[in-house]
Design an enzyme around this catalytic site. Sequence first.
Site, short mmCIF file in Angstrom:
data_model
loop_
_atom_site.label_atom_id
_atom_site.label_comp_id
_atom_site.label_asym_id
_atom_site.label_seq_id
_atom_site.Cartn_x
_atom_site.Cartn_y
_atom_site.Cartn_z
N HIS A 265 0.84 -1.20 0.00
CA HIS A 265 0.00 0.00 0.00
C HIS A 265 0.87 1.25 0.00
O HIS A 265 1.92 1.31 0.64
CB HIS A 265 -1.02 -0.03 1.14
CG HIS A 265 -0.51 0.23 2.53
ND1 HIS A 265 -0.39 1.50 3.05
CD2 HIS A 265 -0.13 -0.62 3.51
CE1 HIS A 265 0.04 1.43 4.30
NE2 HIS A 265 0.21 0.16 4.60
N ASP A 277 5.58 2.68 7.25
CA ASP A 277 4.24 2.15 6.97
C ASP A 277 3.50 3.05 5.99
O ASP A 277 2.79 3.96 6.40
CB ASP A 277 3.46 2.04 8.28
CG ASP A 277 2.09 1.43 8.09
OD1 ASP A 277 1.85 0.80 7.05
OD2 ASP A 277 1.25 1.59 9.00
N GLU A 309 -5.49 1.66 1.90
CA GLU A 309 -5.33 0.49 2.76
C GLU A 309 -5.62 0.86 4.20
O GLU A 309 -6.25 0.10 4.94
CB GLU A 309 -3.91 -0.06 2.62
CG GLU A 309 -3.66 -1.38 3.37
CD GLU A 309 -3.14 -1.18 4.78
OE1 GLU A 309 -2.90 -2.19 5.47
OE2 GLU A 309 -2.95 -0.03 5.22
N GLU A 310 -5.14 2.04 4.60
CA GLU A 310 -5.30 2.47 5.98
C GLU A 310 -6.76 2.77 6.33
O GLU A 310 -7.10 2.92 7.50
CB GLU A 310 -4.44 3.71 6.26
CG GLU A 310 -2.94 3.48 6.09
CD GLU A 310 -2.31 2.62 7.16
OE1 GLU A 310 -3.06 2.06 7.98
OE2 GLU A 310 -1.08 2.50 7.18
N ASP A 338 4.16 -5.13 3.60
CA ASP A 338 3.60 -4.04 4.39
C ASP A 338 4.45 -3.86 5.64
O ASP A 338 4.35 -4.63 6.59
CB ASP A 338 2.15 -4.39 4.77
CG ASP A 338 1.41 -3.22 5.40
OD1 ASP A 338 2.04 -2.19 5.68
OD2 ASP A 338 0.19 -3.36 5.62
N HIS A 443 2.00 4.60 12.97
CA HIS A 443 0.82 5.44 12.82
C HIS A 443 0.96 6.77 13.55
O HIS A 443 -0.03 7.33 14.03
CB HIS A 443 -0.44 4.71 13.30
CG HIS A 443 -0.94 3.72 12.32
ND1 HIS A 443 -2.14 3.05 12.46
CD2 HIS A 443 -0.40 3.25 11.16
CE1 HIS A 443 -2.31 2.23 11.44
NE2 HIS A 443 -1.27 2.35 10.64
#
Length: 506
Positions: A265, A277, A309-310, A338, A443
């Site tokens: 992603h 990420d 994707e998130e 990923d 994140h």
Amino acid sequence: MVSRKAWQRGAVATATAVLVGIATAAPAAHAEPNNNNSRKLRAAVTADGITKHLKALQRIADENGGTRVAGSAGYDRSVDYAEGVLRAAGFQVSRQSFQYQTFISHGPGLLQRVSPSPADLPNVLMSYSGSADVTARASAPAGSATGCTAGDFGPANVGTIVLISRGDCPFGDKATNAFHAGAAAAIIYNNTTGDLNGTLGDDFTLDFAATGITQGLGQQLVAQVPSGLTLRVKADTFRGMATAENLIAESDSGDPNNVVMAGAHLDSVSAGPGINDNGSGSGSLLEIATQMHKVKPKNKVRFALWGAEESGLIGSEYYVANLSASERKKIALYLNFDMVASPNYVRFVYDGDNSAFPVGTGSATGPAGSGAIEKLFHDYFASQGLASRETPFSGRSDYGPFIAAGVDIPSGGLFTGAEGIKTADEAAVFGGTAGAPYDSCYHQACDTINNINKQALEEMSDAVAHAVITYAFDTSSLRAPVRGKGPGAGDSGGGGLHDHDHEVTQ
């Protein structure tokens, strides 16, 4: 309990190297121009080469509010950049547009204990949470702590901020039940170690805020409920329709009826630039494509950079849902990458045959051939004298739609860990810090170019390159019976659960 498997160094690795015919990578300076086998391609694909792409993605984020979240200008510029790289590498590139319910958080969620002992408390706002600024008495569900049924809530929860345990059902179900019971907001606490990063799902549109906290903090707060605990939850979010794109690139040669597909992603979360990420996965594929410029594979090679994707695997789900039955049958396998450069990393391989995890742990057996993909990665690492371990094949990344019932495409991939905590055993085998997250910036705004472990990136991108080029010329191993995982099987003791943003349940 099914035993978990480790892959060790020494004589076992040497024997495996002879079996699978993999030579140690030559220095990049000796890379041959036609990188048509594992040794040549691995020599050409370097962490320094991938880092050039990561720096480009960092610049894009810096110029667009610090984020590359799908639906934003930062994501659109990321697609532009990746398309340019893939076209320059000689691939036929197309964009696939889709609409979806987006989620953007205007800053982190706020959780405070108002009384007793006022304090700011660590939390991670649930994706698709509504906006709110609520101060209220805390409560726990009247029934089961997991809050999975309407009957778990009662009059005592009306007007309160309710503390709910993770487990048994999607987070969105818990929040919905709490909302309809009259709660003011929800706090969901983990049922294992580590932070809780979760999503209420892109179909959650209630005007209701929910955030996640650790198991320890949750248990502490629940214990304080009888003493008149008062909390404050604040969230400032946006939910609305947005348009994003998947980027699909195909080699101009190779059997179109036997497609080798690899994906990652391209989007970040709204909080930061997402360089580990998942710039690390998408950047690795961009560099592999670049170094395959002169390769004429036997099988068609297709790279996919997924959008949203998130937000819950939106891009990959859209892609798979729009494949015809005949197109699905042409895809020999799907490889997913990923997060492959986590600072406190472990070399995790997706457990395609679900041999390492007991029933009920959220893992599943992949379609036939997935175990062979897993074995290829383990064999490769063993040939390099590197340990590897298994992580649940749980559908929590973009391979999920490919292994879904009715699709059944053999799948696998690699992962170096997210917010999960590295065990002492893992630290002894892989190095790094026990008791710390695999990626402490997962994140968060600090997932920048400085959040990359270049040694991890070097090791993992070599494994990615090995798999892509191996299958580009020969997919016959997918049809062969897998007799164990090769020499060196033992007790892995780990797992590396990927509690990614799109995780919706236990």
